[in-house]
Design an enzyme around this catalytic site. Structure first.
Site, PDB file in Angstrom:
ATOM      1  CE  LYS A   3      -2.865  12.773 -15.514  1.00  0.00           C
ATOM      2  NZ  LYS A   3      -1.954  11.986 -16.321  1.00  0.00           N
ATOM      3  CE  LYS A  33      -4.788  14.469 -18.612  1.00  0.00           C
ATOM      4  NZ  LYS A  33      -3.743  13.510 -18.753  1.00  0.00           N
TER       5      LYS A  33
HETATM    6  C1  PBG Z   1      -1.105   9.271 -18.249  1.00  0.00           C
HETATM    7  C2  PBG Z   1      -1.981  10.185 -19.007  1.00  0.00           C
HETATM    8  C3  PBG Z   1      -3.368  10.154 -18.948  1.00  0.00           C
HETATM    9  C4  PBG Z   1      -3.824  11.147 -19.815  1.00  0.00           C
HETATM   10  C5  PBG Z   1      -2.710  11.774 -20.386  1.00  0.00           C
HETATM   11  N1  PBG Z   1      -1.553  11.174 -19.857  1.00  0.00           N
HETATM   12  C6  PBG Z   1      -4.284   9.244 -18.238  1.00  0.00           C
HETATM   13  C7  PBG Z   1      -4.074   8.938 -16.837  1.00  0.00           C
HETATM   14  O1  PBG Z   1      -3.497   9.705 -16.062  1.00  0.00           O
HETATM   15  O2  PBG Z   1      -4.511   7.843 -16.472  1.00  0.00           O
HETATM   16  C8  PBG Z   1      -5.272  11.422 -20.050  1.00  0.00           C
HETATM   17  C9  PBG Z   1      -5.650  12.130 -21.301  1.00  0.00           C
HETATM   18  C10 PBG Z   1      -7.078  12.024 -21.661  1.00  0.00           C
HETATM   19  O3  PBG Z   1      -7.919  11.479 -20.929  1.00  0.00           O
HETATM   20  O4  PBG Z   1      -7.407  12.515 -22.754  1.00  0.00           O
HETATM   21  N2  PBG Z   1       0.170   9.615 -18.020  1.00  0.00           N
END
Ligand code: PBG
Length: 331
Positions: A200, A254
């Site tokens: 991520k 991601k």
């Molecule tokens: C946070 C989380 C995020 C997303 C999913 N879980 C955002 C972040 O890390 O700030 C992003 C999903 C998206 O942008 O569609 N735990």
């Protein structure tokens, strides 16, 4: 060389009719590839559109259950819950994260009752409950790892108790997969899958999501000390290897579209069930351009989703899930 020179080889032969194109098609998208992320809010019969994500709604638990029934009837195998938590419930100790009655757990139970055939995926991370907007506890300005992992374990156990089928740790703390797996086994949740957000990245493509869950205002600073540097690829493979060794059943990359090279490398290196998250900013880009009439919205949606299959993904988390599934159903 396995192919002769022109004109013995003409690539256009195999593209010359729809029938031949179908026969030579290498990858397909089906409804079984889709995971639908949804936003849950409090109230009854409430549905409000997320301004930066046209066509995406925050829904109250009763309407989430209806949406899950629709998803099930469309052949979507899983729905993924993200709570929009009342700011009054956000604290430094994030205790709402493991409240059995929190929005996510109530929505899980409602979906299980209304649409038992659909898998419920939940999010493990403290950001929806954290007054600081971070995925972990903040102590003297530092996002602390080990204490956060203990809290994530409590959060995940409450989700498993509520009936979650897939738990998705999106927090990027070290050691959390092993800790979660041990705790789930210890509590008898032997069939709860862990889909690790292994690779991520610290991405600006999450902007609209943070609006959707109400975390934008709360977030102080950035997430660069725990999410990955977008410049790195070898590190993604090391993270996936680590998570698989600790007990992840599925791994995720991601964001999606800007990181298809990572998807391909992960699939080739490990062969594990591999997923990508086409995140909020990707959805907003495609939807925004489509609504302006700058691209054909349906076509770019289907092309972008097929690209994940070509990159080796077994499935895609996408806000387009119901729209794409409806199209796939029509054939
Ligand atoms: C946070 C989380 C995020 C997303 C999913 N879980 C955002 C972040 O890390 O700030 C992003 C999903 C998206 O942008 O569609 N735990």
């Amino acid at each position: 060389m396995t192919q002769g020179p022109f004109p013995a080889t003409r690539f256009r032969r195999a593209r010359s009719s729809a029938a031949l194109r179908a026969l030579t098609c290498e990858n397909t998208l089906s409804t079984g590839d889709l995971i639908w992320p949804v936003f849950v809010r409090d109230g009854v019969g409430v549905q409000e559109e997320v301004p930066s994500m046209p066509g995406v709604f925050r829904r109250s638990v009763d309407l989430i259950a209806e949406a899950a029934q629709e998803a099930e009837s469309l052949g979507i195998p899983a729905i993924c819950l993200f709570p929009y938590t009342d700011p009054a419930l956000k604290t430094e100790d994030c205790a709402e994260a493991w409240n059995p009655e929190n929005l996510s757990n109530r929505a899980t139970r409602a979906i299980k009752a209304a649409a038992p055939g659909i898998a419920v995926m939940t999010d493990v991370a403290l950001d929806p409950y954290n007054i600081n907007g971070h995925d972990g506890f903040v102590v003297d300005g530092e996002i602390v790892n080990d204490d956060t992992v203990e809290a994530l374990v409590k959060q995940a156990l409450s989700q498993a108790e509520a009936g979650a089928d897939i738990i998705g740790p999106s927090d990027m703390m070290d050691g959390r997969i092993g800790a979660l797996r041990d705790a789930l086994e210890g509590a008898g949740h032997k069939n709860v899958c862990l889909m690790s957000y292994s690779a991520k990245y610290a991405s600006a493509f999450y902007g609209p999501f943070r609006d959707a869950v109400g975390a934008s205002g709360a977030l102080k600073g950035d997430k660069a000390t725990y999410q990955m540097n977008p410049a790195n690829a070898a590190e993604a493979l090391r993270l996936v290897e680590r998570d698989l060794s600790e007990g992840a059943d599925m791994v995720m990359v991601k964001p999606g579209m800007p990181y298809l090279d990572i998807c391909r490398q992960v699939k080739d290196a490990f062969g594990a069930p591999t997923y990508a998250y086409q995140v909020s900013g990707e959805y907003a880009m495609l939807k925004g351009a489509a609504l302006n009439g700058w691209v054909d919205g349906t076509k770019v949606m289907m092309e972008s989703l097929l690209a994940f299959k070509r990159a080796g993904c077994d499935g895609i988390l996408t806000y387009f899930a119901p729209e794409a599934a409806r199209l796939l159903r029509q054939g």
